[in-house]
Structures are given as structure tokens and as C-alpha cells.
Motif scaffolding. Structure first.
Motif, PDB file in Angstrom:
ATOM      1  N   UNK A 145       0.837  -1.205   0.000  1.00 20.29           N
ATOM      2  CA  UNK A 145       0.000   0.000   0.000  1.00 20.29           C
ATOM      3  C   UNK A 145       0.870   1.253   0.000  1.00 20.29           C
ATOM      4  N   UNK A 146       0.254   2.351  -0.420  1.00 20.52           N
ATOM      5  CA  UNK A 146       0.947   3.636  -0.493  1.00 20.52           C
ATOM      6  C   UNK A 146       0.102   4.714   0.166  1.00 20.52           C
ATOM      7  N   UNK A 147       0.769   5.781   0.591  1.00 21.19           N
ATOM      8  CA  UNK A 147       0.081   6.992   1.038  1.00 21.19           C
ATOM      9  C   UNK A 147       0.373   8.067   0.004  1.00 21.19           C
ATOM     10  N   UNK A 148      -0.693   8.599  -0.593  1.00 23.69           N
ATOM     11  CA  UNK A 148      -0.573   9.629  -1.621  1.00 23.69           C
ATOM     12  C   UNK A 148      -0.273  10.982  -0.989  1.00 23.69           C
ATOM     13  N   UNK A 149       0.386  11.835  -1.759  1.00 32.53           N
ATOM     14  CA  UNK A 149       0.694  13.201  -1.325  1.00 32.53           C
ATOM     15  C   UNK A 149      -0.325  14.207  -1.862  1.00 32.53           C
ATOM     16  N   UNK A 150      -1.329  13.745  -2.626  1.00 31.25           N
ATOM     17  CA  UNK A 150      -2.241  14.668  -3.306  1.00 31.25           C
ATOM     18  C   UNK A 150      -3.632  14.052  -3.372  1.00 31.25           C
TER      19      UNK A 150
ATOM     20  N   UNK B  57      -3.908   5.420   3.243  1.00 28.76           N
ATOM     21  CA  UNK B  57      -3.406   4.198   2.629  1.00 28.76           C
ATOM     22  C   UNK B  57      -4.318   3.833   1.463  1.00 28.76           C
ATOM     23  N   UNK B  58      -3.716   3.517   0.331  1.00 27.03           N
ATOM     24  CA  UNK B  58      -4.469   3.077  -0.844  1.00 27.03           C
ATOM     25  C   UNK B  58      -3.565   2.164  -1.662  1.00 27.03           C
ATOM     26  N   UNK B  59      -4.138   1.553  -2.674  1.00 22.96           N
ATOM     27  CA  UNK B  59      -3.329   0.744  -3.584  1.00 22.96           C
ATOM     28  C   UNK B  59      -2.563   1.662  -4.522  1.00 22.96           C
ATOM     29  N   UNK B  60      -1.404   1.224  -4.991  1.00 23.17           N
ATOM     30  CA  UNK B  60      -0.751   1.962  -6.067  1.00 23.17           C
ATOM     31  C   UNK B  60      -1.709   2.001  -7.256  1.00 23.17           C
ATOM     32  N   UNK B  61      -1.863   3.173  -7.852  1.00 20.41           N
ATOM     33  CA  UNK B  61      -2.836   3.314  -8.935  1.00 20.41           C
ATOM     34  C   UNK B  61      -2.544   4.559  -9.755  1.00 20.41           C
TER      35      UNK B  61
ATOM     36  N   UNK C  19       5.427   3.972   1.524  1.00 23.92           N
ATOM     37  CA  UNK C  19       5.103   2.670   0.936  1.00 23.92           C
ATOM     38  C   UNK C  19       5.317   1.633   2.030  1.00 23.92           C
ATOM     39  N   UNK C  20       4.415   0.659   2.135  1.00 25.96           N
ATOM     40  CA  UNK C  20       4.573  -0.357   3.181  1.00 25.96           C
ATOM     41  C   UNK C  20       3.836  -1.639   2.809  1.00 25.96           C
ATOM     42  N   UNK C  21       4.264  -2.729   3.425  1.00 26.19           N
ATOM     43  CA  UNK C  21       3.516  -3.977   3.424  1.00 26.19           C
ATOM     44  C   UNK C  21       2.681  -3.944   4.701  1.00 26.19           C
ATOM     45  N   UNK C  22       1.343  -4.013   4.601  1.00 25.72           N
ATOM     46  CA  UNK C  22       0.455  -3.961   5.762  1.00 25.72           C
ATOM     47  C   UNK C  22      -0.547  -5.108   5.685  1.00 25.72           C
TER      48      UNK C  22
ATOM     49  N   UNK D 138      -6.480   5.864   8.736  1.00 20.91           N
ATOM     50  CA  UNK D 138      -5.870   6.453   7.547  1.00 20.91           C
ATOM     51  C   UNK D 138      -5.914   5.508   6.351  1.00 20.91           C
ATOM     52  N   UNK D 139      -6.823   4.559   6.361  1.00 19.14           N
ATOM     53  CA  UNK D 139      -7.029   3.655   5.234  1.00 19.14           C
ATOM     54  C   UNK D 139      -8.193   4.173   4.407  1.00 19.14           C
ATOM     55  N   UNK D 140      -8.013   4.220   3.086  1.00 22.07           N
ATOM     56  CA  UNK D 140      -9.089   4.689   2.207  1.00 22.07           C
ATOM     57  C   UNK D 140     -10.317   3.799   2.361  1.00 22.07           C
ATOM     58  N   UNK D 141     -11.473   4.360   2.072  1.00 23.16           N
ATOM     59  CA  UNK D 141     -12.726   3.611   2.203  1.00 23.16           C
ATOM     60  C   UNK D 141     -12.708   2.367   1.323  1.00 23.16           C
TER      61      UNK D 141
END
Length: 165
Positions: free
Chosen positions: A26-31, A38-42, A112-115, A125-128
Motif C-alpha cells: 500500500x501507499x500513502x498519496x501526497x495529493x 493508505x491506498x493501492x498503487x494506482x 510505501x509499506x507492506x500492511x 488512515x485507510x481509504x474507504x
């Protein structure tokens, strides 16, 4: 509201990468509305590439991890403010090397992390979308998810997730 480059129909690609410990990449976006979540890379599909190629490219760009496609597991579709058709194919991917160093694309990604899906389900802080997927996958596998609201900050007037059962 629509970007002149993308028009009113958007197509994105995303990847769920699961390691041998059952953790998700998972990643945390800056925008955007996902900033700090936290969301998937996309990202968006570029001209001259297929949607699966875009998923592999986005995971590599945002995390540094090389992957291969295992299959299409879902499709997210929504309409933003009654105007923009926002669509994303969600692929199941596997890392070619799980021990490969995680490298965030610093212009777009803060972390970026493995969660574990269990930790993601409980993290505020995880996206819906990620939270719904984690809860559903933990309980049932990969079924269809309906009647959810990803949050008013996105402006969706219609929103659906479809997953392979």
C-alpha cells in the motif's frame, strides 16, 4: 472540472500485491482526496498501453516493486459530480521479488509499506475502498461490494465496486 487531457471519461488501473505473509502493498498519496490515506498503487492508463500494463507500471513507479499479473479481481466505477465517469480496473499482482526494496515515488507518494488487511481495516488512515476490500476479503473472499460511500470529499454521485467471487 474535467482535465482537458483526460476529458470526462477516466480509466485507471490499480494493483493489489499480496506477499507470502498475506500483507498488502500500500501507499500513502501526497495529493488528491486520498492525501495521507493508505491506498493501492494506482494511476491513469496512458495512450499506447493496456490497462494491465498500466497496473504493473503504476506499482513499479509508486513503490519500486516489479510485478506480474495474476488476474483481474475487480472494477471500480463512479460518476464525479454528475459529470466525470471515473473507472478503475483492480488487478491481483504478485511481486517478482518480495525482498525488493520499497522505494516511494516522492513526487506523489509519502510512504510505501507492506500492511496486513487486518491492520488496514482498523487504521483510520485507510481509504474507504481499501477498508471495504480488507473487511470483505477477511470475511468472504472477493465478492461484489455495493452500497458504499467513499466519502463526500470525492464528489461521487454514483459509486460501485465489483469483485470476482
Amino acid at each position: 472540472m474535467a482535465s482537458s487531457k483526460r476529458g470526462n471519461v477516466w480509466l485507471g488501473a490499480s494493483g493489489l500485491v499480496i506477499n507470502s505473509n498475506g500483507e498488502w502493498l500500500v501507499v500513502k498519496k501526497r495529493y488528491s482526496a486520498l492525501k495521507g490515506m493508505w491506498s493501492f498503487p494506482a494511476g491513469f492508463v496512458d495512450a499506447g498501453e493496456t490497462v494491465d500494463m498500466a497496473a504493473i507500471r503504476e506499482v513499479k513507479e509508486e513503490t519500486g516493486i516489479d510485478c506480474r499479473i495474476e488476474g483481474l479481481i475487480g472494477f471500480r466505477t463512479g460518476v464525479i459530480q454528475g459529470e466525470i465517469s471515473d473507472n478503475m480496473a483492480i488487478f491481483l499482482l504478485s511481486a517478482l521479488d518480495e525482498k525488493q526494496q520499497l522505494i516511494p515515488q516522492l513526487e506523489e507518494i509519502s510512504e510505501v509499506a507492506w500492511r496486513s488487511p487486518f491492520a488496514l481495516k482498523e487504521d483510520r488512515y485507510t481509504s474507504i475502498m481499501l477498508k471495504e476490500m480488507a473487511e470483505t476479503i477477511i470475511e468472504k473472499g472477493l465478492p461484489e461490494i455495493v452500497d458504499i460511500n467513499p466519502g463526500d470529499r470525492f464528489g461521487y454521485t454514483t459509486y460501485k465496486l465489483f469483485f470476482d467471487k
